[in-house]
Write a protein that holds these residues in place. Structure first.
Motif, mmCIF file in Angstrom:
data_model
loop_
_atom_site.group_PDB
_atom_site.id
_atom_site.type_symbol
_atom_site.label_atom_id
_atom_site.label_comp_id
_atom_site.label_asym_id
_atom_site.label_seq_id
_atom_site.Cartn_x
_atom_site.Cartn_y
_atom_site.Cartn_z
ATOM 1 N N ILE A 407 0.834 -1.196 0.000
ATOM 2 C CA ILE A 407 0.000 0.000 0.000
ATOM 3 C C ILE A 407 0.873 1.251 0.000
ATOM 4 C CG2 ILE A 407 -1.892 1.216 1.137
ATOM 5 C CD1 ILE A 407 -2.584 -1.597 0.200
ATOM 6 N N PRO A 408 0.791 2.073 -1.046
ATOM 7 C CA PRO A 408 1.611 3.302 -1.083
ATOM 8 C C PRO A 408 1.099 4.322 -0.077
ATOM 9 C CG PRO A 408 0.171 3.187 -2.994
ATOM 10 C CD PRO A 408 -0.010 1.895 -2.261
ATOM 11 N N SER A 409 2.009 5.119 0.446
ATOM 12 C CA SER A 409 1.630 6.154 1.406
ATOM 13 C C SER A 409 1.976 7.551 0.922
ATOM 14 C CB SER A 409 2.325 5.903 2.755
ATOM 15 O OG SER A 409 3.740 5.870 2.593
ATOM 16 N N GLN A 410 2.761 7.644 -0.143
ATOM 17 C CA GLN A 410 3.170 8.945 -0.667
ATOM 18 C C GLN A 410 2.791 9.066 -2.140
ATOM 19 O OE1 GLN A 410 7.399 9.078 0.145
ATOM 20 N NE2 GLN A 410 7.055 10.190 2.060
ATOM 21 N N ALA A 411 2.530 10.308 -2.550
ATOM 22 C CA ALA A 411 2.214 10.576 -3.958
ATOM 23 C C ALA A 411 3.442 10.319 -4.818
ATOM 24 C CB ALA A 411 1.733 12.007 -4.129
ATOM 25 N N PRO A 412 3.243 9.766 -6.012
ATOM 26 C CA PRO A 412 4.385 9.461 -6.891
ATOM 27 C C PRO A 412 4.857 10.695 -7.664
ATOM 28 C CG PRO A 412 2.363 8.803 -7.954
ATOM 29 C CD PRO A 412 1.971 9.326 -6.608
ATOM 30 N N THR A 413 6.031 10.561 -8.279
ATOM 31 C CA THR A 413 6.524 11.566 -9.218
ATOM 32 C C THR A 413 5.671 11.537 -10.484
ATOM 33 O OG1 THR A 413 8.770 11.314 -8.402
ATOM 34 C CG2 THR A 413 8.536 12.252 -10.605
ATOM 35 N N TYR A 414 5.482 12.699 -11.102
ATOM 36 C CA TYR A 414 4.722 12.709 -12.358
ATOM 37 C C TYR A 414 5.359 13.662 -13.362
ATOM 38 C CZ TYR A 414 2.469 17.200 -11.150
ATOM 39 O OH TYR A 414 2.215 18.520 -10.859
ATOM 40 N N ARG A 415 4.990 13.466 -14.615
ATOM 41 C CA ARG A 415 5.479 14.295 -15.717
ATOM 42 C C ARG A 415 4.319 15.091 -16.295
ATOM 43 N NH1 ARG A 415 9.152 9.830 -19.098
ATOM 44 N NH2 ARG A 415 10.182 8.917 -17.255
ATOM 45 N N ILE A 432 2.315 9.453 -14.715
ATOM 46 C CA ILE A 432 2.592 9.075 -13.333
ATOM 47 C C ILE A 432 3.596 7.917 -13.312
ATOM 48 C CG2 ILE A 432 1.617 8.290 -11.152
ATOM 49 C CD1 ILE A 432 -1.033 9.417 -11.956
ATOM 50 N N GLU A 433 4.680 8.114 -12.611
ATOM 51 C CA GLU A 433 5.685 7.063 -12.478
ATOM 52 C C GLU A 433 5.274 6.150 -11.319
ATOM 53 O OE1 GLU A 433 9.739 8.294 -12.528
ATOM 54 O OE2 GLU A 433 9.422 9.784 -14.094
ATOM 55 N N VAL A 539 -3.780 2.768 -9.007
ATOM 56 C CA VAL A 539 -4.942 3.626 -8.764
ATOM 57 C C VAL A 539 -4.787 4.374 -7.442
ATOM 58 C CG1 VAL A 539 -7.444 3.689 -8.450
ATOM 59 C CG2 VAL A 539 -6.437 2.137 -10.147
ATOM 60 N N ILE A 540 -4.298 3.694 -6.432
ATOM 61 C CA ILE A 540 -4.085 4.370 -5.140
ATOM 62 C C ILE A 540 -3.079 5.513 -5.292
ATOM 63 C CG2 ILE A 540 -3.169 4.075 -2.798
ATOM 64 C CD1 ILE A 540 -4.329 1.234 -2.840
ATOM 65 N N LYS A 541 -2.052 5.310 -6.098
ATOM 66 C CA LYS A 541 -1.063 6.376 -6.305
ATOM 67 C C LYS A 541 -1.681 7.566 -7.035
ATOM 68 C CE LYS A 541 2.913 3.317 -6.066
ATOM 69 N NZ LYS A 541 4.006 2.618 -6.763
ATOM 70 N N ALA A 542 -2.595 7.296 -7.972
ATOM 71 C CA ALA A 542 -3.296 8.398 -8.638
ATOM 72 C C ALA A 542 -4.155 9.162 -7.627
ATOM 73 C CB ALA A 542 -4.155 7.859 -9.776
ATOM 74 N N ILE A 543 -4.799 8.457 -6.716
ATOM 75 C CA ILE A 543 -5.595 9.108 -5.667
ATOM 76 C C ILE A 543 -4.704 9.986 -4.801
ATOM 77 C CG2 ILE A 543 -6.914 8.659 -3.550
ATOM 78 C CD1 ILE A 543 -7.960 6.087 -4.935
ATOM 79 N N LEU A 544 -3.555 9.455 -4.388
ATOM 80 C CA LEU A 544 -2.633 10.221 -3.538
ATOM 81 C C LEU A 544 -2.125 11.463 -4.258
ATOM 82 C CD1 LEU A 544 -0.559 7.279 -2.003
ATOM 83 C CD2 LEU A 544 -2.257 8.691 -0.831
ATOM 84 N N LEU A 545 -1.904 11.341 -5.577
ATOM 85 C CA LEU A 545 -1.418 12.489 -6.338
ATOM 86 C C LEU A 545 -2.466 13.591 -6.406
ATOM 87 C CD1 LEU A 545 0.969 13.558 -7.978
ATOM 88 C CD2 LEU A 545 -0.026 12.482 -9.998
ATOM 89 N N LEU A 546 -3.715 13.235 -6.652
ATOM 90 C CA LEU A 546 -4.780 14.242 -6.690
ATOM 91 C C LEU A 546 -4.956 14.900 -5.325
ATOM 92 C CD1 LEU A 546 -7.555 12.549 -8.874
ATOM 93 C CD2 LEU A 546 -5.846 14.236 -9.565
ATOM 94 N N LYS A 547 -4.838 14.116 -4.284
ATOM 95 C CA LYS A 547 -4.969 14.684 -2.942
ATOM 96 C C LYS A 547 -3.834 15.653 -2.658
ATOM 97 C CE LYS A 547 -7.574 14.643 0.730
ATOM 98 N NZ LYS A 547 -9.004 14.985 0.650
ATOM 99 N N GLU A 548 -2.634 15.292 -3.054
ATOM 100 C CA GLU A 548 -1.482 16.175 -2.851
ATOM 101 C C GLU A 548 -1.623 17.475 -3.637
ATOM 102 O OE1 GLU A 548 3.065 15.058 -2.576
ATOM 103 O OE2 GLU A 548 2.563 15.427 -4.664
#
Length: 623
Positions: A407-415, A432-433, A539-548
């Motif tokens: 389970i990821p806890s941090q938003a990923p790097t994106y381009r 999204i990486e 999908v969870i990483k995409a959620i974290l990115l939008l939240k960030e």
């Protein structure tokens, strides 16, 4: 625009290359026979985890369906039962000079010939060995010869029937490889019940898919003394480098994890005599064949038996070619001490109708018999019915284990990618990486174009069936809501281009039973991880990115196969999301009871029906 789908291919190549390096280091540490036997013990534990066989053997109930007299032999048409009411059609070639208790015997496991034991090539092998003094059993594989589950649906036979069955069996913690091996184990039982058989001289050979089954059967069956697989042995690294899909029975679950390779399936039986055969123009890369031979030869040398492993490489293409057959005759003669040569006098093969065990050579015509489809359907229904009630937290724990979730806890790097401009809506794109060197795309459909991820009070995150942008344009927009679509790995802009095996339409390329999505799921299962689990993490990483980025409220929507990672992401996301699914998710029980259902194998968690089903999970996320 970058083709992010190509990264999927390289992602797997990198994983198998890392595996190869790990394995190379392991093998380099093997110096003594004690080291080797400890390594073999580890491999045996691995293959024990990969397969689950019936706890008890049912009676074989061998039925004799006729005999044909040949030149120096007789052909017995037999039916035996590997499971209750589950018949295997077979031909047994018995030499005229068979001596009770002293006749060497072979099980010739067949390749993917649609007509099974009626294949002229395979008849030639059986008859020729028989003329040299061997008793040879040739059973029809599931989905071939006389054993079609769907005799009126040519698109669902042979390899495709195997793959259909495999996806359904995975849902109950089983796999088609185990069923194929068990059929062959019961064939060995049949040979050993014959009064002619010398139990110390029982061997196995086969070509292509039969080379696979030779390798797997030999690995788990201690009663086999000599093996000769043809046109199968290479390496899984070479297969993934060459984008060559494997069949359902060729997926040995988890065996490639932590450095496992195809050669290890052969090392399992060291130092029993072994002949590895291949052809230079085979699609099973001959470089991998040679590499596997060198690995096995090292093991046999440490054990003091280098002469017991041999390599034959012919100059032709895929098939049990004449040169390979001669090599096999000579090898078995040598190690079974048979006084014969390696020549192959001309043989007279027979028609499918002549050697069939059942009228119209169709298992559905045999009274009281069940097909593989019917057997699996019954097992799935009974297995799901026995599933105990569990709490939501217990289900989540078991799901996380089977999906290998991290389970990821941090938003990923994106381009920030170049937008696609349209007449009404622009497609702002963000790469999204989700893993190093693996890009998935997040799309924002809006009247204005953005080169940054905007913040806002609310956003819809749509998880697609195949292509988020095209599907979102068909959906009614919600006022004052940012509309994002996310192409998780393997769909949309990250849909790989390879593994097509021909000029197929796009839908077939993804959903086909032998195509790209299936291929990469098969490789993942060899490595011991879950594609659906990784898609859920995406999908969870995409959620974290939008939240960030500053989105206050995220509503998850989905359609088609996108429902599966969407529901799992909503269940496991560390960020609370709303859900607004317009349809009920198709359950795995429904899918597994429908023999020709097109649910991708990649969306099937291992043993899901022993844990839960997706109607229950959808209820959890919507309550």
């Amino acid at each position: 625009m970058s083709n992010f789908g190509d990264l999927i291919q390289e992602y797997y190549v990198d994983k198998f290359r890392q595996n190869a390096q790990l394995r190379k280091e392991k093998l380099s540490r093997l110096k003594t026979p004690e080291d080797v036997y400890a390594y073999i013990a580890e491999l045996r534990q691995k293959i024990k985890k990969a397969y689950s066989f019936p706890e008890e053997k049912c009676p074989l109930n061998v039925q004799h369906c006729g005999t044909i007299k040949g030149d120096g032999y007789r052909l017995e048409k037999l039916i035996y039962y590997s499971r209750p009411d589950f018949p295997v059609t077979a031909n047994l070639y018995v030499p005229d000079n068979a001596i009770p208790g002293k006749t060497p015997a072979l099980i010739h496991v067949l390749g993917h010939a649609l007509n099974g034991k009626a294949s002229k090539e395979y008849q030639t092998v059986g008859i020729s060995f028989c003329r040299k003094g061997y008793m040879v059993l040739m059973p029809d594989p599931i989905g071939q010869g006389e054993r079609f589950s769907f005799p009126d649906l040519p698109g669902f036979q042979n390899v495709r029937e195997h793959n259909l069955l495999n996806r359904r069996l995975l849902s109950i913690g089983d796999n088609v490889g185990a069923w194929r091996i068990w059929d062959a184990i019961r064939g060995v039982d049949l040979l050993l019940e014959r009064e002619e058989t010398d139990p110390e001289r029982v061997g196995v050979t086969g070509n292509s898919g039969g080379g696979t089954m030779t390798t797997l059967l030999n690995a788990v069956e201690p009663r086999l003394k000599v093996a000769a697989p043809n046109c199968y042995i290479t390496s899984w690294l070479r297969l993934v480098e060459n984008e060559l899909p494997v069949d359902g029975e060729q997926i040995v679950p988890g065996f490639a994890a932590d450095g496992g390779e195809m050669a290890d399936l052969l090392i399992l039986k060291a130092p029993n005599p072994l002949l590895i055969m291949g052809e230079k123009d085979d699609f099973f890369d001959i470089r991998g064949t040679r590499e596997s031979y060198e690995d096995v030869k090292k093991i046999y040398t440490i054990l003091g038996y280098p002469e017991r492993v041999r390599l034959y490489v012919g100059g032709l293409d895929h098939g049990y070619q004449y040169g390979a057959r001669r090599a096999a005759y000579g090898f078995f003669n040598e190690f079974f001490n048979v006084d014969s040569d390696d020549t192959e006098p001309e043989v007279q093969t027979r028609t499918h109708e002549d050697i069939a065990c059942i009228p119209e050579y169709n298992i559905t015509k045999l009274p009281g018999a069940i097909t593989a489809d019917q057997a699996v359907r019954t097992k799935v229904r009974e297995y799901a019915a026995k599933r105990p009630a569990r709490s939501k937290e217990e289900i989540k724990r078991l799901l996380a284990e089977t999906l290998k979730l991290e389970i990821p806890s941090q938003a990923p790097t994106y381009r920030q990618l170049r937008p696609k401009y349209g007449t009404e809506l622009h497609d702002s794109r963000f790469g999204i990486e989700t893993e190093p060197n693996l890009i998935t795309t997040l799309h924002l459909l809006n009247a204005a174009s953005y080169m940054h991820l905007p913040s806002g009070k609310s956003a819809e995150l749509y998880i697609p069936h195949q292509k988020s942008v095209e599907e979102m344009k068909e959906r009614s927009p919600k006022a004052d809501t940012l509309r994002f679509g996310f192409d998780y790995r393997g769909v949309g802009e990250s849909n790989p281009n390879g593994c097509d095996q021909g000029a197929w339409v796009e839908a077939e390329a993804f959903f086909g039973l032998y195509r790209r999505d299936y291929h990469y799921d098969a490789m993942a299962r060899l490595l011991g991880f879950s594609v659906l689990g990784k898609r859920t993490e995406d999908v969870i990483k995409a959620i974290l990115l939008l939240k960030e980025a500053g989105i206050e409220e995220i509503t998850l929507t989905a359609s088609g196969i996108g429902m599966y990672p969407a529901i799992l992401a909503a269940l496991f996301s560390p960020v609370k999301v709303k859900t607004a699914f317009e349809n009920r998710c198709r359950t795995f029980l429904e899918s597994s009871l429908n023999g020709t259902d097109n649910l991708p194998q990649s969306m099937t968690p291992f043993n899901i029906l022993g844990i839960t089903d997706f109607d229950e999970l959808q209820y959890f996320v919507e309550e």
